[in-house]
Write a protein that holds these residues in place. Structure first.
Motif, PDB file in Angstrom:
ATOM      1  N   ASP A  81       0.861  -1.179   0.000  1.00 46.02           N
ATOM      2  CA  ASP A  81       0.000   0.000   0.000  1.00 46.02           C
ATOM      3  C   ASP A  81       0.902   1.236   0.000  1.00 46.02           C
ATOM      4  OD1 ASP A  81      -3.189   0.505   0.678  1.00 46.02           O
ATOM      5  OD2 ASP A  81      -1.898   2.194   1.255  1.00 46.02           O
ATOM      6  N   PRO A  82       0.548   2.269  -0.754  1.00 43.64           N
ATOM      7  CA  PRO A  82       1.391   3.471  -0.788  1.00 43.64           C
ATOM      8  C   PRO A  82       1.306   4.334   0.455  1.00 43.64           C
ATOM      9  CG  PRO A  82      -0.534   3.786  -2.164  1.00 43.64           C
ATOM     10  CD  PRO A  82      -0.555   2.350  -1.731  1.00 43.64           C
ATOM     11  N   SER A  83       0.324   4.073   1.325  1.00 41.44           N
ATOM     12  CA  SER A  83       0.137   4.877   2.531  1.00 41.44           C
ATOM     13  C   SER A  83       0.874   4.253   3.715  1.00 41.44           C
ATOM     14  CB  SER A  83      -1.353   5.006   2.870  1.00 41.44           C
ATOM     15  OG  SER A  83      -1.523   5.537   4.169  1.00 41.44           O
ATOM     16  N   SER A  84       1.877   4.935   4.223  1.00 41.66           N
ATOM     17  CA  SER A  84       2.608   4.430   5.379  1.00 41.66           C
ATOM     18  C   SER A  84       1.711   4.380   6.617  1.00 41.66           C
ATOM     19  CB  SER A  84       3.841   5.297   5.651  1.00 41.66           C
ATOM     20  OG  SER A  84       3.476   6.633   5.901  1.00 41.66           O
ATOM     21  N   GLU A  85       0.740   5.290   6.713  1.00 39.65           N
ATOM     22  CA  GLU A  85      -0.172   5.287   7.855  1.00 39.65           C
ATOM     23  C   GLU A  85      -1.076   4.062   7.837  1.00 39.65           C
ATOM     24  OE1 GLU A  85      -0.411   7.252  10.608  1.00 39.65           O
ATOM     25  OE2 GLU A  85       1.526   7.987   9.888  1.00 39.65           O
ATOM     26  N   GLN A  86      -1.524   3.681   6.648  1.00 38.06           N
ATOM     27  CA  GLN A  86      -2.337   2.465   6.556  1.00 38.06           C
ATOM     28  C   GLN A  86      -1.523   1.250   6.984  1.00 38.06           C
ATOM     29  OE1 GLN A  86      -5.431   2.142   6.269  1.00 38.06           O
ATOM     30  NE2 GLN A  86      -6.356   3.254   4.588  1.00 38.06           N
ATOM     31  N   ILE A  87      -0.298   1.146   6.484  1.00 35.80           N
ATOM     32  CA  ILE A  87       0.554   0.011   6.843  1.00 35.80           C
ATOM     33  C   ILE A  87       0.855   0.017   8.341  1.00 35.80           C
ATOM     34  CG2 ILE A  87       2.850  -1.002   6.545  1.00 35.80           C
ATOM     35  CD1 ILE A  87       0.982  -1.506   4.180  1.00 35.80           C
TER      36      ILE A  87
END
Length: 250
Positions: free
Chosen positions: A64-70
């Motif tokens: 996923d490109p979102s570090s917050e999601q990861i």
């Protein structure tokens, strides 16, 4: 190439209140695969689909490109999480048994992603993408949610969101399509849970950014008139639109 980051801000809410995917659907998809060495969950978000795949596959790569999601993803020793756009996947050619895209395909560059998907899939590999639209509870509450979606925050839905509204019928899907059963996701929500879910919508967050107020506050007051005891839980159902295909032989 940049990506449209519509979810990092509310990543923790997303992890808690977005629908989970029924085991029978994951089981159906998995049974289509002839081997179960490696699955790639593209656009994994908080890893809901990736975790479900661990029951069937030896290894799962979730990007996923979102570090917050990861950061909000559930850890598992079978899952390797990567902050990476799906269009930049670095998996080896002919190495992947299954690609899943859970409510994310509409954000991808189709041409670039499909070229990578065809490259990394094994010769008989499976790709499965799904999305969901508005939740349903009962006629009265559904009407309030529909008005919130179609009127209150309507100006903030972008082209990609409209692809979901059309249940992926207008997106390209260059694979040998496989007929699927109808699946649903269900959760038990209090009124507060439902409002938190609506706050995960990118359009809700864009409304707040533009107008400086949260539109779910007014909706919550309307909901209190029809919900009953606000602490009571109601069954919330999402219809899942599933597109599944097998890689065309070379």
């Amino acid at each position: 190439m940049s990506f449209k980051d519509n979810f990092s801000k509310q990543a923790s809410l997303y992890a808690e209140f977005r629908p989970h995917y029924p085991q029978e659907m994951i089981n159906f998809i998995s049974n289509l695969c002839t081997s179960h060495e490696l699955a790639w969950d593209a656009g994994t978000g908080n890893g809901q689909a990736a975790i479900a795949l661990t029951k069937y596959f030896n290894h799962v790569v979730a990007t996923d490109p979102s570090s917050e999601q990861i950061k909000n993803a559930v850890p598992d020793n079978k899952v390797i999480y990567k902050v990476q756009r799906s269009e930049e996947c670095e998996l080896e050619a002919n190495s992947v048994d299954l690609i899943t895209i859970a409510n994310a395909l509409h954000w991808f560059n189709f041409d670039t992603f499909y070229a990578i998907a065809n490259n990394v899939l094994k010769k008989d590999g499976i790709i499965a993408a799904w999305c969901y639209t508005l939740p349903t509870i009962n006629d009265v509450i559904d009407e309030l949610v529909s008005t919130f979606h179609n009127v209150t925050v309507d100006e903030f839905w972008v082209h990609e969101n409209r692809l979901v509204e059309k249940e992926y019928q207008t997106i390209p899907f260059p694979f040998e399509e496989i007929s699927t059963p109808q699946f649903y996701s269900e959760k038990e929500f209090t009124l507060s849970n439902l409002i938190s879910y609506l706050n995960t919508w990118s359009a809700t967050q864009k409304y707040i950014q533009k107008y400086g107020s949260n539109p779910t506050d007014m909706l919550s007051e309307e909901m209190k008139k029809v919900w009953g005891n606000v602490h009571d839980k109601k069954t919330v159902k999402w219809k899942l639109t599933l597109k599944v295909g097998r890689k065309f032989p070379n």
